[in-house]
Design an enzyme around this catalytic site. Structure first.
Site, mmCIF file in Angstrom:
data_model
loop_
_atom_site.group_PDB
_atom_site.id
_atom_site.type_symbol
_atom_site.label_atom_id
_atom_site.label_comp_id
_atom_site.label_asym_id
_atom_site.label_seq_id
_atom_site.Cartn_x
_atom_site.Cartn_y
_atom_site.Cartn_z
ATOM 1 C CB THR A 110 -0.864 0.018 1.286
ATOM 2 O OG1 THR A 110 -1.512 -1.241 1.401
ATOM 3 C CG2 THR A 110 -1.909 1.119 1.249
ATOM 4 C CB SER A 144 2.647 7.269 -3.374
ATOM 5 O OG SER A 144 3.805 7.415 -2.600
ATOM 6 N N GLY A 190 2.746 4.476 7.462
ATOM 7 C CA GLY A 190 2.319 5.852 7.200
ATOM 8 C C GLY A 190 0.936 5.892 6.568
ATOM 9 N N GLY A 191 0.625 4.867 5.778
ATOM 10 C CA GLY A 191 -0.688 4.811 5.123
ATOM 11 C C GLY A 191 -1.724 4.082 5.961
ATOM 12 C CD GLU A 197 1.662 -1.726 4.777
ATOM 13 O OE1 GLU A 197 2.386 -1.372 5.728
ATOM 14 O OE2 GLU A 197 1.238 -0.936 3.912
ATOM 15 C CE LYS A 234 9.145 7.492 1.504
ATOM 16 N NZ LYS A 234 8.327 6.437 0.990
HETATM 17 C C1 5RP Z 1 1.444 2.072 4.231
HETATM 18 C C2 5RP Z 1 2.928 1.957 4.166
HETATM 19 C C3 5RP Z 1 3.597 2.522 2.962
HETATM 20 O O1 5RP Z 1 4.340 1.533 2.350
HETATM 21 C C4 5RP Z 1 4.489 3.646 3.394
HETATM 22 O O2 5RP Z 1 3.697 4.602 4.103
HETATM 23 C C5 5RP Z 1 5.182 4.314 2.217
HETATM 24 O O3 5RP Z 1 4.271 5.000 1.451
HETATM 25 P P1 5RP Z 1 4.711 5.859 0.191
HETATM 26 O O4 5RP Z 1 5.256 4.901 -0.814
HETATM 27 O O5 5RP Z 1 3.453 6.552 -0.242
HETATM 28 O O6 5RP Z 1 5.747 6.845 0.679
HETATM 29 O O7 5RP Z 1 3.582 1.427 5.019
HETATM 30 O O8 5RP Z 1 0.945 1.621 5.456
#
Ligand code: 5RP
Length: 225
Positions: free
Chosen positions: A36, A38, A104-105, A111, A129
């Site tokens: 999940t 972007s 974060g999502g 996951e 990151k």
């Molecule tokens: C969601 C996650 C995502 O993988 C993480 O937040 C990274 O997101 P993005 O690719 O949008 O930066 O752990 O729960």
């Protein structure tokens, strides 16, 4: 000075390069767990290239399932698939030992279940990151709603500053606390300690089970950790 547009384009190109490299990890008859966020979305957008090779399972019943369905994939429940061959997902932070912060999502529990159910975990990130020490990104902790305050107090006693993620209910009906200022010197130990607090569903540290491969996308290409 670079324009905002150029920075955005470079960030998107980095995510795409990481996603494209992860497509190269998919073998025939692959039971594939899909993450999940972007970066994972860039990966999902490329999956039609390998449509005949995969059976898909989604980490999030909402976001990921919806995207996969839009592309015409049947999304199977994990229970029907057993062990997955590969799980591909993004992260909010990775250190040089491939230990991660995720969530974060808000999909951290799904996951973590898919990571634990997969033979191989490939994480895709852009260079923003990468960190030396995990913890600049607030650490997400999914909690059972009735335990939220009790868990928050325990996290504060560990030196963190937990903040309730308002307006967010997880796929499993739970709350999320985002914890700032934790000193994550030993991510494996901290993952174990937080997971043992009654009322915690899971913590967004992925250190006990790390990805076998982290693919870091850049504006020019991709490299591995
Ligand atoms: C969601 C996650 C995502 O993988 C993480 O937040 C990274 O997101 P993005 O690719 O949008 O930066 O752990 O729960």
């Amino acid at each position: 000075m670079r324009s905002k547009r150029t920075d955005k384009e470079a960030a998107l190109a980095a995510k795409r390069h990481a996603a494209q490299a992860a497509i190269g990890q998919i073998r025939h008859d692959c039971r594939l767990g899909v993450g999940t966020g972007s970066t994972a979305n860039e990966f999902i957008a490329l999956l039609p290239e390998v449509r005949d090779r995969i059976t898909a399972v989604a980490s999030s019943s909402q976001a990921t399932t919806a995207l996969l369905s839009e592309l015409g994939f049947e999304v199977l429940p994990l229970g029907q698939c057993g062990t997955l061959d590969l799980y591909v997902d993004g992260a909010d932070e990775t250190d040089n030992h491939r230990r991660l912060i995720k969530g974060g999502g808000g999909a951290l529990t799904g996951e973590k279940i898919l990571v634990a159910s997969s033979r191989r975990f490939v994480c895709i990130v852009d260079e923003s990151k990468r960190v030396k020490l995990l913890g600049k990104f607030p650490l997400p902790v999914e909690v059972i709603p009735m335990a939220r305050s009790a868990v928050a107090r325990k996290l504060a006693a560990m030196g963190g500053q937990p903040q309730y993620r308002e307006g967010v209910v997880t796929d499993y009906g739970n709350d999320i606390l985002d914890v700032r200022n934790l000193s994550i010197l030993d991510p494996v130990e901290m993952e174990t300690e937080i997971n043992q607090i009654p009322g915690v569903v899971t913590v967004g540290l992925f250190a006990r089970r790390r990805p076998e491969l982290v693919i870091v996308g850049t504006a020019q290409g991709a490299y591995s950790l």
